[in-house]
Motif scaffolding. Structure first.
Motif, PDB file in Angstrom:
ATOM      1  N   MET A 112      41.950  54.333  13.808  1.00  0.00           N
ATOM      2  CA  MET A 112      40.901  53.722  14.629  1.00  0.00           C
ATOM      3  C   MET A 112      41.442  53.491  16.030  1.00  0.00           C
ATOM      4  SD  MET A 112      38.306  53.330  12.575  1.00  0.00           S
ATOM      5  CE  MET A 112      37.284  52.249  13.540  1.00  0.00           C
ATOM      6  N   GLN A 147      41.563  51.727  19.672  1.00  0.00           N
ATOM      7  CA  GLN A 147      41.286  50.400  20.226  1.00  0.00           C
ATOM      8  C   GLN A 147      41.315  50.509  21.745  1.00  0.00           C
ATOM      9  OE1 GLN A 147      43.466  47.079  18.629  1.00  0.00           O
ATOM     10  NE2 GLN A 147      43.254  45.935  20.520  1.00  0.00           N
ATOM     11  N   PRO A 148      40.177  50.222  22.400  1.00  0.00           N
ATOM     12  CA  PRO A 148      40.175  50.272  23.866  1.00  0.00           C
ATOM     13  C   PRO A 148      40.873  49.046  24.439  1.00  0.00           C
ATOM     14  CG  PRO A 148      38.031  49.571  23.062  1.00  0.00           C
ATOM     15  CD  PRO A 148      38.873  49.886  21.849  1.00  0.00           C
ATOM     16  N   ALA A 207      43.354  53.930  25.547  1.00  0.00           N
ATOM     17  CA  ALA A 207      43.019  53.942  24.124  1.00  0.00           C
ATOM     18  C   ALA A 207      44.322  53.831  23.337  1.00  0.00           C
ATOM     19  CB  ALA A 207      42.283  55.223  23.760  1.00  0.00           C
ATOM     20  N   ASP A 254      41.773  56.527  28.254  1.00  0.00           N
ATOM     21  CA  ASP A 254      40.590  56.420  27.392  1.00  0.00           C
ATOM     22  C   ASP A 254      39.397  57.205  27.927  1.00  0.00           C
ATOM     23  OD1 ASP A 254      39.136  55.650  25.187  1.00  0.00           O
ATOM     24  OD2 ASP A 254      38.734  53.624  25.884  1.00  0.00           O
ATOM     25  N   VAL A 282      34.630  58.718  25.705  1.00  0.00           N
ATOM     26  CA  VAL A 282      35.492  57.574  25.422  1.00  0.00           C
ATOM     27  C   VAL A 282      36.365  57.924  24.221  1.00  0.00           C
ATOM     28  CG1 VAL A 282      35.549  55.117  24.890  1.00  0.00           C
ATOM     29  CG2 VAL A 282      33.746  56.017  26.356  1.00  0.00           C
ATOM     30  N   SER A 303      38.735  56.354  22.693  1.00  0.00           N
ATOM     31  CA  SER A 303      38.949  55.317  21.675  1.00  0.00           C
ATOM     32  C   SER A 303      37.854  55.344  20.618  1.00  0.00           C
ATOM     33  CB  SER A 303      39.042  53.926  22.314  1.00  0.00           C
ATOM     34  OG  SER A 303      37.871  53.605  23.025  1.00  0.00           O
ATOM     35  N   GLU A 304      36.748  56.050  20.903  1.00  0.00           N
ATOM     36  CA  GLU A 304      35.649  56.201  19.942  1.00  0.00           C
ATOM     37  C   GLU A 304      35.737  57.526  19.185  1.00  0.00           C
ATOM     38  OE1 GLU A 304      32.067  55.745  22.219  1.00  0.00           O
ATOM     39  OE2 GLU A 304      32.516  53.658  22.697  1.00  0.00           O
ATOM     40  N   PRO A 308      34.577  62.461  21.427  1.00  0.00           N
ATOM     41  CA  PRO A 308      33.272  62.289  20.785  1.00  0.00           C
ATOM     42  C   PRO A 308      32.131  63.016  21.488  1.00  0.00           C
ATOM     43  CG  PRO A 308      33.882  60.297  21.961  1.00  0.00           C
ATOM     44  CD  PRO A 308      35.068  61.223  22.030  1.00  0.00           C
TER      45      PRO A 308
END
Length: 106
Positions: free
Chosen positions: A20, A22-23, A32, A46, A55, A57-58, A69
């Motif tokens: 996962m 994390q920003p 990220a 990020d 982004v 981190s996503e 993404p």
């Protein structure tokens, strides 16, 4: 790392979920932070390097890579290089764990 080499505490190792992103924000830098399944930590810019950004981190994490993404570009968490056939690179940052606390150097 820049000439100042500022090291900032950003998390506690045990709180980070594997796979996962994390920003985090350090001095107006969007970063990220990732913990991969092996337990290693990586910090990268990020934002995906393509024109529409993305982004990171996503993004989906697989092994030592994150997938943007927006365009699904595969980016190495270790060196920030976008994998062929796409091209580009994101900034990487040094990550350290000291007494269970996670630090990123910018």
């Amino acid at each position: 790392m820049n000439a100042l080499g500022i090291r900032v505490k950003v998390a506690t190792y045990g709180e980070l979920e594997p796979q996962m992103g994390q920003p985090i924000l350090i001095n107006d830098k969007r970063i990220a932070l990732f913990k991969v399944t092996s337990g290693e930590l990586y910090a990268i810019e990020d934002r995906s390097p393509h024109p529409k950004g993305g982004v990171l981190s996503e993004g989906l994490v697989s092994g030592h890579y994150v997938f943007c993404p927006v365009y699904d570009w595969k980016i190495s968490l270790a060196d920030g290089i976008v994998q062929a056939p796409d091209e580009g690179r994101v900034q990487t940052y040094k990550v350290e764990v000291l007494d269970g606390d996670v630090y990123v150097s910018v």
